[in-house]
Write an enzyme that holds these catalytic residues in place. Structure first.
Site, short mmCIF file in Angstrom:
data_model
loop_
_atom_site.label_atom_id
_atom_site.label_comp_id
_atom_site.label_asym_id
_atom_site.label_seq_id
_atom_site.Cartn_x
_atom_site.Cartn_y
_atom_site.Cartn_z
N GLY A 14 -20.40 88.82 -29.58
CA GLY A 14 -19.36 88.75 -28.55
C GLY A 14 -19.87 89.15 -27.18
O GLY A 14 -21.08 89.37 -26.98
N ASP A 35 -21.12 89.05 -37.49
CA ASP A 35 -20.14 88.38 -36.62
C ASP A 35 -19.78 87.05 -37.26
O ASP A 35 -20.67 86.35 -37.76
CB ASP A 35 -20.77 88.17 -35.23
CG ASP A 35 -19.74 87.92 -34.14
OD1 ASP A 35 -18.93 86.99 -34.30
OD2 ASP A 35 -19.76 88.65 -33.14
N ASP A 62 -17.03 87.86 -41.87
CA ASP A 62 -15.85 88.55 -41.36
C ASP A 62 -15.93 90.00 -41.86
O ASP A 62 -16.09 90.23 -43.07
CB ASP A 62 -14.61 87.83 -41.96
CG ASP A 62 -13.30 88.45 -41.53
OD1 ASP A 62 -13.31 89.55 -40.95
OD2 ASP A 62 -12.27 87.81 -41.81
N SER A 128 -10.69 101.77 -25.71
CA SER A 128 -10.28 101.15 -24.45
C SER A 128 -9.46 102.13 -23.63
O SER A 128 -8.76 102.99 -24.18
CB SER A 128 -9.43 99.92 -24.79
OG SER A 128 -8.72 99.49 -23.67
N TYR A 154 -2.23 95.14 -29.77
CA TYR A 154 -3.67 95.29 -29.51
C TYR A 154 -3.96 96.73 -29.09
O TYR A 154 -4.84 97.40 -29.65
CB TYR A 154 -4.14 94.32 -28.41
CG TYR A 154 -5.48 94.73 -27.84
CD1 TYR A 154 -6.65 94.48 -28.52
CD2 TYR A 154 -5.55 95.45 -26.63
CE1 TYR A 154 -7.87 94.91 -28.02
CE2 TYR A 154 -6.76 95.88 -26.13
CZ TYR A 154 -7.92 95.61 -26.82
OH TYR A 154 -9.13 96.06 -26.33
N LYS A 158 -6.20 100.25 -30.90
CA LYS A 158 -7.22 101.15 -30.34
C LYS A 158 -6.78 102.61 -30.53
O LYS A 158 -7.57 103.47 -30.90
CB LYS A 158 -7.46 100.84 -28.86
CG LYS A 158 -8.06 99.45 -28.64
CD LYS A 158 -9.41 99.29 -29.34
CE LYS A 158 -9.96 97.89 -29.27
NZ LYS A 158 -11.14 97.66 -30.12
N ASN A 204 -8.65 87.28 -19.00
CA ASN A 204 -9.09 88.30 -18.04
C ASN A 204 -9.35 87.69 -16.67
O ASN A 204 -9.59 86.50 -16.53
CB ASN A 204 -10.36 89.00 -18.56
CG ASN A 204 -10.07 89.75 -19.83
OD1 ASN A 204 -10.54 89.39 -20.90
ND2 ASN A 204 -9.26 90.79 -19.73
N GLY A 301 3.89 94.12 -18.87
CA GLY A 301 3.05 95.13 -19.51
C GLY A 301 1.85 95.55 -18.69
O GLY A 301 1.07 96.40 -19.13
N ASP A 302 1.64 94.95 -17.50
CA ASP A 302 0.46 95.32 -16.71
C ASP A 302 0.56 96.76 -16.20
O ASP A 302 1.59 97.17 -15.68
CB ASP A 302 0.31 94.38 -15.50
CG ASP A 302 -0.81 93.37 -15.69
OD1 ASP A 302 -1.66 93.59 -16.58
OD2 ASP A 302 -0.83 92.36 -14.96
N1 UDP Z 1 -4.88 89.08 -13.33
C1 UDP Z 1 -4.35 88.11 -12.48
N2 UDP Z 1 -4.50 86.81 -12.84
C2 UDP Z 1 -5.14 86.41 -13.98
C3 UDP Z 1 -5.67 87.42 -14.85
C4 UDP Z 1 -5.52 88.74 -14.49
O1 UDP Z 1 -3.79 88.43 -11.43
O2 UDP Z 1 -5.20 85.21 -14.26
C5 UDP Z 1 -4.74 90.50 -12.97
C6 UDP Z 1 -3.93 91.31 -13.96
O3 UDP Z 1 -2.56 91.23 -13.67
C7 UDP Z 1 -4.52 92.71 -13.73
C8 UDP Z 1 -5.99 92.44 -13.36
O4 UDP Z 1 -6.04 91.08 -12.95
O5 UDP Z 1 -3.91 93.31 -12.63
C9 UDP Z 1 -6.94 92.63 -14.52
O6 UDP Z 1 -6.46 91.89 -15.63
P1 UDP Z 1 -7.31 91.74 -16.96
O7 UDP Z 1 -6.46 90.96 -17.93
O8 UDP Z 1 -8.66 91.20 -16.63
O9 UDP Z 1 -7.52 93.24 -17.44
P2 UDP Z 1 -6.46 94.31 -18.01
O10 UDP Z 1 -5.14 94.02 -17.39
O11 UDP Z 1 -6.48 94.16 -19.47
O12 UDP Z 1 -7.01 95.62 -17.54
#
Ligand code: UDP
Length: 343
Positions: A14, A35, A62, A128, A154, A158, A204, A301-302
């Site tokens: 990965g 993997d 797996d 994480s 998810y 963790k 991401n 959820g952000d």
């Molecule tokens: N983000 C965004 N657009 C995308 C993907 C992510 O604006 O297409 C933003 C997301 O809302 C967050 C930041 O980028 O504020 C990082 O997101 P990511 O999913 O990479 O990491 P995580 O939120 O799991 O830390």
């Protein structure tokens, strides 16, 4: 090869796993990959061979399959295990929680059972910063920051994973254990031969940025513009994947020095917070590419803002980041361009 050098790396094909393989080889270890390539591509083995100049032993299986996994422990005398193998899409975990509990928790328990049976002394777990949830007042989190209720299955895997390891430790297990709490890995190997390979649309930010710039995605949506941050977008601690990978080698070296029945948890980040708009602006400045992006609604959820306190990682692991944020963006872009050339 002596036993002290054999390290089983589950999920070693990965994104973080493959970069860790390179670091292990460069530090004199003999990694063995387990993997099933569900979220990676077999071509990563070629990239690893080109970078390291040697073939990497790998088992296509797996980790939830106890019998198959056991064959590795029978075939090799193993000094330590780095356990990456897990599913990682937050959104998918909400719609399909059982998949996440089966693979992430079931897989972990399987690996640990075999570690106990074969008296494996050292175990490194991919945790994480999601275990901290949304930091209350202080956005810089240290390992003593209270853990928070997970906001996705998810994230829960963790939290539960770390708890399983604590319970095992408390039972008196003769195993040294370290959980690495990753912040946001970005970038790729400087050679451009390995990097992140998202299956389907990236979840991401940085792979979405590079895929938009190369034309694989039409447009990047920035999730939310009215957060309580200086520019209104969310803040994360982005760490070069090679630095994160190196922390795993340091972790194994630390565990090998410890008496049996050691456990700890440590943040792996840079200590610096960067907003989504800062990522976009830096990408445009460093690559000369114009990114097609727009603001969209907040993503459910952000977390608004989080970054690592890195004192403990420095003290415990004697580890510090070597790469800059700019290096990470440039390496991610080189990797994306290489992929496009060979597509
Ligand atoms: N983000 C965004 N657009 C995308 C993907 C992510 O604006 O297409 C933003 C997301 O809302 C967050 C930041 O980028 O504020 C990082 O997101 P990511 O999913 O990479 O990491 P995580 O939120 O799991 O830390």
């Amino acid at each position: 090869m002596t036993r002290e050098k054999n390290v089983l790396v589950t999920g070693g094909a990965g994104y973080i796993g493959s970069h860790t393989i390179v670091q292990l080889v460069e530090n004199g270890f003999n990694p063995i990959i387990a993997d099933d390539f569900r979220n990676s591509d077999i071509s990563v083995l070629k990239g690893l061979e080109q970078i390291t100049g040697r073939k990497i032993v790998h088992y296509d299986l797996d980790v939830c399959n106890y019998i198959e996994l056991k064959s590795i422990f029978k075939n090799h005398s193993i000094a330590g295990v780095i356990h990456f193998a897990a599913d990682k899409a937050v959104g998918e975990s909400v719609s399909n929680p059982l998949k996440y509990y089966k693979n992430n928790i079931g897989g972990l328990v399987n690996v640990l059972e075999l570690c106990s049976e074969f008296e494996i002394e050292n175990f490194v777990f991919s945790s994480s910063c999601t275990v901290y949830g949304e930091p209350k007042e202080e956005k810089e989190v240290s390992e003593s920051t209270p853990l928070s209720k997970a906001n996705s299955p998810y994230g829960n895997t963790k939290l539960v994973g770390e708890q399983i390891l604590l319970d095992l430790h408390n039972s008196g297990a003769r195993m040294n254990i370290l959980s690495l709490r990753y912040f946001n890995p970005i970038g790729a190997h400087p050679s451009g031969l390995i990097g992140e390979l998202p299956v389907g649309k990236p979840n991401n930010l940085l792979p979405y940025v590079t895929q938009t710039a190369i034309g694989k995605q039409n447009e990047l949506t920035v999730f939310g513009k009215d957060y309580p941050t200086p520019d209104g977008t969310c803040i994360r601690d982005y760490i070069h994947v090679c630095d994160l990978a190196e922390a795993h080698v340091k972790a194994i070296l630390l565990l090998q020095q410890k008496e049996s029945n050691f456990i700890d948890q440590v943040n792996i980040g840079t200590g610096k917070g960067t907003s989504v708009l800062e990522i976009i602006n830096s990408f445009e400045r460093l690559t000369g590419e114009k990114l097609n992006w727009k603001f969209g609604p907040r993503r459910e959820g952000d977390v608004v803002e989080i970054y690592a306190n890195v004192s403990k990682s420095f003290e415990l692991l004697n580890w510090k980041c070597k790469y800059t944020f700019e290096d990470a963006i440039e390496h991610a872009w080189s990797w994306e361009k290489n992929l496009a050339q060979h597509a």
